[in-house]
Write an enzyme that holds these catalytic residues in place. Structure first.
Site, PDB file in Angstrom:
ATOM      1  N   HIS C 240       0.881  -1.162   0.000  1.00 18.40           N
ATOM      2  CA  HIS C 240       0.000   0.000   0.000  1.00 18.40           C
ATOM      3  C   HIS C 240       0.919   1.211   0.000  1.00 18.40           C
ATOM      4  CE1 HIS C 240      -3.062   2.858   1.210  1.00 18.40           C
ATOM      5  NE2 HIS C 240      -3.989   1.927   1.101  1.00 18.40           N
ATOM      6  N   ARG C 262      -5.675  10.237  -1.262  1.00 22.00           N
ATOM      7  CA  ARG C 262      -5.140  10.580  -2.581  1.00 22.00           C
ATOM      8  C   ARG C 262      -6.275  10.791  -3.565  1.00 22.00           C
ATOM      9  NH1 ARG C 262      -2.626   6.205  -4.453  1.00 22.00           N
ATOM     10  NH2 ARG C 262      -3.209   5.024  -2.617  1.00 22.00           N
TER      11      ARG C 262
END
Ligand SMILES: Cc1cc2nc3c(=O)[nH]c(=O)nc-3n(C[C@H](O)[C@H](O)[C@H](O)COP(=O)(O)OP(=O)(O)OC[C@H]3O[C@@H](n4cnc5c(N)ncnc54)[C@H](O)[C@@H]3O)c2cc1C
Ligand code: HEM
Ligand code: SF4
Ligand code: F3S
Ligand code: FES
Lengths: 114, 112, 584, 253
Positions: C240, C262
C-alpha cells in the site's frame, strides 16, 4: 438489581412525591414566615382529610421509594444479593411504613395531641 | 482513582446518591419526632424547643436543602431518561435546575 | 516431553476473520444435525485478523450497468492475467449472494444512497462504482455482526489457541488434526477433526513497514509448507503506498493512511516539498497502488539524507477544516500519534499490505490433502499478481462460506476421526519447544533484522542479486533464531515464546517469497523486477508453485489456464464502454 | 482533549526515560512493578508495554491486534483511566515522567495486563445483541432511507469496537456484576431501531431483567471515556424510554 418493575415503582413514587415535597416545603415556608407554632400547625392538620391524604400518600410513596433506593445501594456497595437483599429491602419498607403511619396519625388524626 | 471519574454527570450521581441516603437515614428520625405529638406531646414541645437552637436549625435546613437537591436531581434524571432531548439540551436543563436549586436554596435559608 | 491435551471435534476452523466466521456459520447450516464445530483462534473471536481492519469496502456488481462479467474482467486485468479464472469468476458471482447475506441475515449496515439503495464507489482499477462500504470502517461492521452470530451459537470456542502444526495420518494421505498451544496456559493441545479449515489470513508482516494486525505472521502458510502442500504466487506481496511512518519503535508505523486521501486530491511531496508522482505516471497520485508504491520507493532511494526516510502526504491545500470533516477518523488517528494530517505534513512509506500468494486450492476450497480446506488470504489464485481494493474481503467471505458448505457436505462421507502420525506430532512439539531448552535471549532484534532485509532486498523493487543476498541473510537470521532461547519457567501467556514462533513462520515464508521472486523473471502487478521490467507476453503467462521437498524449497512454473477468457479478449458484450466510472 | 499538532519530542525535560509501573499478576493476585523505559518520539502506551516485553521482561503479558484503534483488544487502565493503549500517546498521560498501567477494570485478569473479556461478550449476547434476520440471502436488499430518524438513531452506536472501555469506566458494573453494561445495552438499542431486526420485542424483555438497562444511574462515564465518541448513556436512556412506554402499553405484568 433493578428490573423494570422496581424501576417503574421507584420512578412513579418519585413523581408522586415531587409535588408533595414542593407542597410541604411551601407550607413550611409559609408557616415559618407566618410565625406559626407547632401547635397551630397541628391544629390545622389534625382532623383534616386533605392533609391525611396528602401526607398519607407521601408516607406510602416514600416507604416504597426509599426501600428500593436503599436496596440498590446495599447491592452495589455492600454486596447484598438474593434473599437477604429482598428481606432487608422489605424490612426497610415495613419500618418506614410503620413509623410513617405513626407520624401520620399523630399529625392528622382528629384528637391527636394539641 | 476517583479523580478519573470526576466529570459532571458522575458528580451529579454521587450527589444524588448521598442526598438520597442521607434522606433515608433522616426520615425515620423525622417520623419519630412527629409521632411524639401523639404519644408524648410534652417531649415534642421540648424537642421543638430544642430545634430552635441554631446548630439544630442549620441541620434541619440542611436536610430540607438535601431534599431539594435530591428532588431536582431526580427530576433531572427522569428528564434525561424519558425526554428525547439532545445532549446539549440536557446539559442546559441540568444547569438551569442546578441554578434554580441554588437560588431557591439561598432564598429559603434567608427567609428563615 | 511436554504433555499434550487431546481433544476431538468434527469440523475445526482456524482463524476468525471473514473466512473463518463465515465458514462456522455455513458449516452449521449445512452439516448434519449433531455435528460438533470448533473454532480455534490466535486472538479473541472476531477481534483479531485483518477483515476487521477493512476500510474501503466490499466489491460486488449489483447492477446499474455493472455486471459479474465486468467485475470479473477487472479482476483478471488487475491481476495481470495470472488469476485462476474459475476462482475469480466464482468470487465475483458469489459476492452478490454474500452481500445479500451480510445485509439480510447477518444484519450489516452498509451505507445507502438517498434513494435507499446501497451506496457504491470505485477503487482505483475498477471500471464501475462497485465497492459497498460502511463509511471507512467497513470491516468493523462486517466482523462485529459475524462475531455476534457466532458467539450466540453453540460453536465450541478455543480462544487464544495458536495452531502450530497440521498433523497428517501415518500414511500421509489425509489430515488427522491440528496441534495448537493454548496460549493462556502454555500447554499443547491436539485437536482431531474430520475436516479442518485453515483461514489464518497470511499476512506479510516480515516487512519493515506492514499494515496487517499483529497476530498475523504467516503461520498458516508455514504449516502448509511443512506438511508438503504446494503454494502458488508466493512472490506476490501487495504494498500500500501510504503507510504511516512513526519511528521504528512504534507499532503504529506502517499502518494505512487510507486510499481516499489521494483520491480526494491529497498530494505526495518529497523532502524538498515538491510533487513527484507525475514523474512516474500520468495519473499522478491517483495511479494504482503498485505504481504509486514504486514511485514513492524510487523517490526515497534518491534521497541521501539518512534522517529523511519517507515522503510526505499533504492535505492542507484542500482546506484543513474540509479535510477534518471529510476524513475525521484518519485525522484523529494521526493526531493521536502526534501528527497533523489536516494542516501539516505526514511522513509516509509504502507498506506491505496483502499477500496474494497462498495454498493451491480448487474452487470449493479443497486442498491436495484430504480433510484440509483453505480459504481467505491463506488461499492463492483468486487475485493473481495483484488484488483489487475491495476484492480482499469479498474473497474471504465468499470462500469462507463456500468452505463451510463444502465441509458440511463432505463430512457426511467421513465416518471416523483419523489418527495422527505420532512422529510428526512429536516433531512439531519438538520444533515449538526448541527455544525452551536454550539460553534466553532477545527475539526482537532478529525480527527487526528480518524486516529490514525483506524491505531492502525482497521489497517493492527486486533484482536477482538482491533476492539472493536476501536468501543468504534469511538463512543467517534463521540460524541465529535457532540459537535464541526463551526461559521455560512461565509459559502461561508467554508472548516472547510466541514471538519466537512468529519469527520461525516468517523466516520460512520469507525464504519462499524470495525464491518465488527469483523464479519470476518478469514484472507483473505487485512483483517488480528491475532486471526484468517487462511484463512478458500475456498469452504465455505462468504462475509459480513452491513446494517443500526434504529441506529444500522447489519453485516451478505452471501455465495459466485461460479457462474463461484469453488475453486480448473480453467477455463483456460488444460495444460496452471501457469504464462506467465518471472521470474525476 | 488537547490537540497534538506537532512532532516535537514527547518528553522535553524528562531526561530520556519514563518511569512506568506495570501491574503483574494473575487472578490470584499481584501488584505493580517498576520499569525504566527509554522515552521516544511518537510513543504510545502500547509501545511502552511492548518495549518492556521485548527488551526487559520476556514474560510480560498484554494484548493487541490492529495497532490502530479498530479491534478494541488493547484497552488497559492508564493512570486509573480506561484507555485504548495503541492510540494513547505517552505525552497525553505522562505525569512528571511517570505512568501507571494496569489491566482493564471490571473484568477478571488472565495475566498481567490481559483481561478475560468473556463476561463482556456473554453480556453482549445476553442483551439480545445478535441480529435476527427478517429476510434471507435470496431476497433483494431492502431500501433504507439514510436520513430516516430511526435509522439515524440506530447508526449512532454502530461503530462500537467492543473495546470494553465503557464497561471498565462504569461504577455500576463494578458494584453490580449482573449489570449488562453500556456497550451491550447500546447494541440492544441499535437493534431495537434496526428495521431489519426481527426480534425487537425480545430485546425489550432482554434489557428489562435484573441486569438490565434500569440499573444504569446515568453516570455517563461510558460516554465520557468511549474512545470513539459514542454515547452509550443516551442509548440506554432510549431503552429506558421504550421499556417505560411498553410498560404502560401492556399494563403491569
Ligand atoms: C488495514 C487493512 C485494510 C484493508 N482494507 C481492505 C478493503 O478495504 N477491502 C478489501 O477487500 N480488503 C481489504 N483488506 C484486506 C482484507 O482485510 C483481507 O483480504 C481479508 O480480510 C482476509 O480475511 P481472512 O479471513 O483470510 O483473514 P483475517 O481476517 O486476517 O483473519 C485471520 C485469522 O486467523 C487467525 N490466525 C492467524 N494465525 C493463526 C494461528 N496460527 N492459529 C490460529 N489462528 C490464527 C488470526 O488471529 C485471525 O483471526 C485490508 C487489509 C488491511 C490490513
Ligand atoms: C421528592 C422527590 C423525590 C424524587 C423526584 C426522587 C427521585 C429519585 C430517583 C429518580 C432515584 C433513582 C436514582 C438512580 O437510579 O440513580 C432516586 C433514588 C433514591 N431516592 Fe429519591 N426521590 C425523591 C425523594 C426521596 C426521598 C424523600 C428519599 C428518602 C427518604 C429518597 C431516597 C432515595 C434513595 C435512597 C435513592 C437511591 C439512590 C441511588 O440509587 O443512588 N428519595 N430518587
Ligand atoms: S461504546 Fe465505546 S467504549 Fe464502549 S465498547 Fe463500544 S467503542 Fe468501546
Ligand atoms: S457509566 Fe454506567 S451507570 Fe449508565 S450512563 Fe454509563 S452505563
Ligand atoms: S490494538 Fe486494536 S484497538 Fe488497540
Amino acid at each position: 438489581m433493578l428490573d423494570l418493575r422496581l424501576y417503574m415503582l421507584q420512578r412513579i413514587t418519585a413523581l408522586i412525591m415531587a409535588p408533595l415535597t414542593l407542597g410541604h416545603i411551601a407550607v413550611m415556608i409559609y408557616a415559618v414566615q407566618g410565625g406559626l407554632t407547632a401547635a397551630e400547625i397541628l391544629g390545622r392538620t389534625q382532623g383534616s382529610a386533605f392533609w391525611f391524604l396528602f401526607y398519607g400518600s407521601f408516607v406510602l410513596a416514600v416507604s416504597v421509594h426509599a426501600a428500593i433506593g436503599l436496596r440498590v445501594i446495599l447491592h452495589e456497595m455492600a454486596g447484598l444479593k438474593g434473599r437477604s437483599l429482598s428481606v432487608v429491602s422489605w424490612g426497610i419498607a415495613a419500618v418506614l411504613l410503620a413509623m410513617g403511619t405513626q407520624a401520620l396519625v399523630a399529625v392528622t388524626w382528629p384528637g391527636g395531641a394539641s | 482513582m476517583s479523580y478519573a471519574r470526576a466529570h459532571p454527570l458522575w458528580l451529579a450521581f454521587v450527589l444524588h446518591r448521598v442526598s438520597g441516603l442521607a434522606l433515608a437515614l433522616f426520615l425515620p428520625l423525622h417520623f419519630w419526632v412527629l409521632s411524639l405529638a401523639l404519644t408524648r406531646p410534652e417531649r415534642l414541645d421540648q424537642f421543638l424547643g430544642f430545634t430552635e437552637q441554631p446548630v439544630v436549625k442549620l441541620a434541619e435546613f440542611g436536610l430540607i436543602f438535601l431534599l431539594a437537591v435530591h428532588m431536582f436531581g431526580g427530576l433531572r434524571l427522569m428528564a434525561m431518561e424519558w425526554l428525547p432531548w439532545s445532549a446539549p439540551q440536557k446539559t442546559l436543563a441540568a444547569g438551569a435546575v442546578g441554578v434554580a436549586v441554588l437560588i431557591s436554596g439561598t432564598f429559603f435559608l434567608q427567609v428563615v | 516431553m511436554m504433555q499434550i491435551d487431546r481433544h476431538d471435534t468434527d469440523i475445526l476452523i482456524l482463524g476468525t476473520g471473514g473466512a473463518g466466521l463465515f465458514a462456522a456459520l455455513h458449516a452449521q447450516q449445512s452439516a448434519p444435525e449433531g455435528t460438533k464445530i470448533t473454532i480455534a483462534v490466535k486472538g479473541l473471536i472476531g477481534k483479531c485478523g485483518c477483515t476487521r481492519m477493512v476500510q474501503g469496502g466490499y466489491n460486488v456488481a449489483l447492477g446499474g450497468g455493472d455486471t459479474v462479467e465486468r467485475h470479473f474482467m477487472d479482476t483478471i486485468e488487475g491481476g495481470k492475467w495470472l488469476p485462476n479464472q474459475d476462482m475469480a469468476w466464482r468470487l465475483c458471482e458469489q459476492a452478490i449472494v454474500r452481500i445479500r447475506e451480510l445485509e439480510n441475515e447477518i444484519g450489516c449496515f452498509f451505507d445507502r444512497n438517498p434513494d435507499g439503495t446501497l451506496h457504491q464507489k470505485a477503487f482505483a482499477g475498477q471500471t464501475a462504482d462497485r465497492t459497498v462500504h460502511k463509511g471507512d470502517l467497513t470491516g468493523i461492521e462486517i466482523i462485529n455482526r459475524l462475531m455476534e452470530q457466532v458467539l450466540s451459537r453453540p460453536v465450541e470456542k478455543l480462544q487464544e489457541h495458536r495452531a502450530i502444526g497440521l498433523i497428517p495420518t501415518k500414511d500421509g494421505s489425509a489430515l488427522a488434526g491440528v496441534l495448537m498451544i493454548d496460549m493462556r496456559t502454555g500447554r499443547f493441545r491436539f485437536v482431531r477433526a474430520k475436516t479442518v479449515l485453515m483461514a489464518t489470513g497470511g499476512g506479510p508482516t516480515m516487512y519493515k513497514y506492514h499494515t496487517p494486525s499483529g497476530d498475523k505472521t504467516m503461520d498458516g502458510l508455514a504449516m502448509a509448507l511443512r506438511v508438503g502442500l504446494p503454494l502458488r504466487d508466493m512472490e506476490m506481496v501487495q504494498f500500500h503506498p501510504t503507510g504511516l511512518l512513526a519511528g521504528e519503535h512504534s507499532r503504529m508505523t506502517g499502518t494505512v493512511l487510507e486510499e481516499g486521501l489521494r483520491g480526494a486530491g491529497g498530494q505526495l511531496l518529497n523532502a524538498a516539498g515538491q510533487r513527484f508522482m507525475f514523474d512516474y505516471d500520468a495519473k499522478g497520485e491517483r495511479a494504482t497502488r503498485d505504481v504509486v508504491s514504486r514511485g514513492i520507493y524510487a523517490e526515497m532511494r534518491k534521497s541521501n539524507d539518512p534522517d529523511q526516510v519517507g515522503m510526505f502526504i499533504s492535505m492542507a491545500h484542500l482546506g484543513p477544516e474540509n479535510v477534518r470533516a471529510k476524513f475525521r477518523g484518519m485525522v484523529k488517528r494521526c493526531e493521536d500519534s502526534g501528527f497533523d494530517l489536516a494542516g501539516g505534513l505526514v511522513e509516509v512509506v509504502p507498506t506491505a499490505h496483502y499477500f496474494m500468494g497462498g495454498v493451491v486450492v480448487d474452487v470449493d476450497t479443497r486442498t491436495a490433502l484430504e480433510g484440509l480446506y483453505v480459504a481467505g488470504e491463506d488461499a492463492g489464485g483468486a487475485h493473481g499478481s495483484n488484488r483489487l481494493g475491495g476484492n480482499g474481503v469479498a474473497n474471504s467471505t465468499v470462500y469462507g462460506g463456500i468452505a463451510g458448505d463444502t465441509m458440511g457436505a463432505d463430512i457426511r462421507g467421513m465416518a471416523a476421526l483419523r489418527d495422527p502420525d505420532e512422529e510428526v506430532l512429536a516433531a512439531e512439539v519438538a520444533r515449538a519447544t526448541r527455544p525452551l531448552s536454550q539460553a534466553p535471549d532477545l527475539v526482537q532484534p532478529l525480527r527487526t533484522q528480518l524486516q529490514e532485509l525483506m524491505w531492502e532486498e525482497v521489497g517493492v523493487m527486486r533484482t536477482a542479486t538482491g533476492m539472493q543476498r536476501g536468501l543468504d541473510k534469511i538463512a543467517t537470521i534463521r540460524n541465529d533464531l535457532m540459537q535464541v532461547g526463551v526461559a521455560p519457567d512461565n509459559l502461561a501467556f508467554n508472548l516472547t515464546w510466541h514471538d519466537w514462533l512468529n519469527m520461525a513462520s516468517l523466516c520460512d515464508i520469507s525464504e519462499v517469497i524470495a525464491k518465488a521472486g527469483g523464479a519470476r523473471e518478469n514484472s507483473r502487478g505487485a512483483h517488480y523486477r528491475e532486471d526484468f521490467p517487462e511484463a512478458g507476453a500475456m498469452e504465455a503467462s505462468y504462475f509459480t508453485v513452491a513446494q517443500k521437498e526434504g529441506d529444500d524449497i522447489n519453485v516451478t512454473r505452471e501455465d495459466v489456464d485461460f479457462s474463461i477468457v484469453r488475453p486480448g479478449e473480453s467477455i463483456l458484450p460488444e460495444g460496452e464502454p471501457e469504464t462506467l466510472v465518471a472521470a474525476q | 482533549m488537547e490537540p497534538v499538532t506537532s512532532q516535537e519530542s514527547a518528553l522535553d525535560g524528562q531526561g530520556g526515560t519514563l518511569e512506568v509501573s506495570v501491574w503483574r499478576g494473575t487472578s490470584q493476585g499481584g501488584g505493580y512493578q517498576r520499569f525504566e523505559v527509554p522515552a521516544l518520539e511518537n510513543q504510545t502506551i502500547l509501545d511502552v508495554v511492548s518495549w518492556i516485553q521485548q527488551y526487559v521482561d520476556a514474560t510480560l503479558t498484554y494484548r493487541f491486534a490492529c495497532r490502530v484503534g479498530m479491534c478494541g483488544s488493547c484497552a488497559m487502565m492508564v493512570n486509573g483511566q480506561p484507555r485504548w493503549t495503541c492510540r494513547t500517546h505517552v505525552k497525553k498521560v505522562l505525569k512528571a515522567g511517570k505512568v501507571q498501567i494496569g489491566p482493564l477494570r471490571n473484568l477478571p485478569v488472565i495475566k498481567d495486563l490481559a483481561a478475560d473479556m468473556d463476561p463482556f461478550f456473554d453480556k453482549w449476547v445476553a442483551a439480545g445483541g445478535a441480529h435476527a434476520p427478517s429476510a434471507t440471502r435470496d431476497d433483494p436488499i431492502p431500501p433504507v432511507d439514510p436520513e430516516d430518524a430511526i435509522r439515524v438513531e440506530a447508526s449512532a452506536g454502530i461503530e462500537c469496537i467492543n473495546c470494553s472501555i465503557c464497561y471498565a469506566a462504569c461504577d455500576t458494573v463494578a458494584g453490580n456484576p449482573d449489570y449488562l453494561g453500556p456497550a451491550a445495552l447500546q447494541r440492544a438499542w441499535t437493534l431495537l431501531n434496526d428495521a431489519k431486526h426481527d426480534a425487537r420485542d425480545q430485546i425489550l424483555d432482554a434489557v428489562s431483567g435484573a441486569g438490565g438497562c434500569h440499573n444504569c444511574h446515568s453516570m455517563g462515564s461510558c460516554t465520557t471515556f468511549c474512545p470513539n465518541d459514542l454515547d452509550p448513556m443516551s442509548a440506554i436512556a432510549g431503552l429506558k424510554r421504550e421499556t417505560t412506554r411498553a410498560f404502560f402499553r401492556k399494563g403491569r405484568r
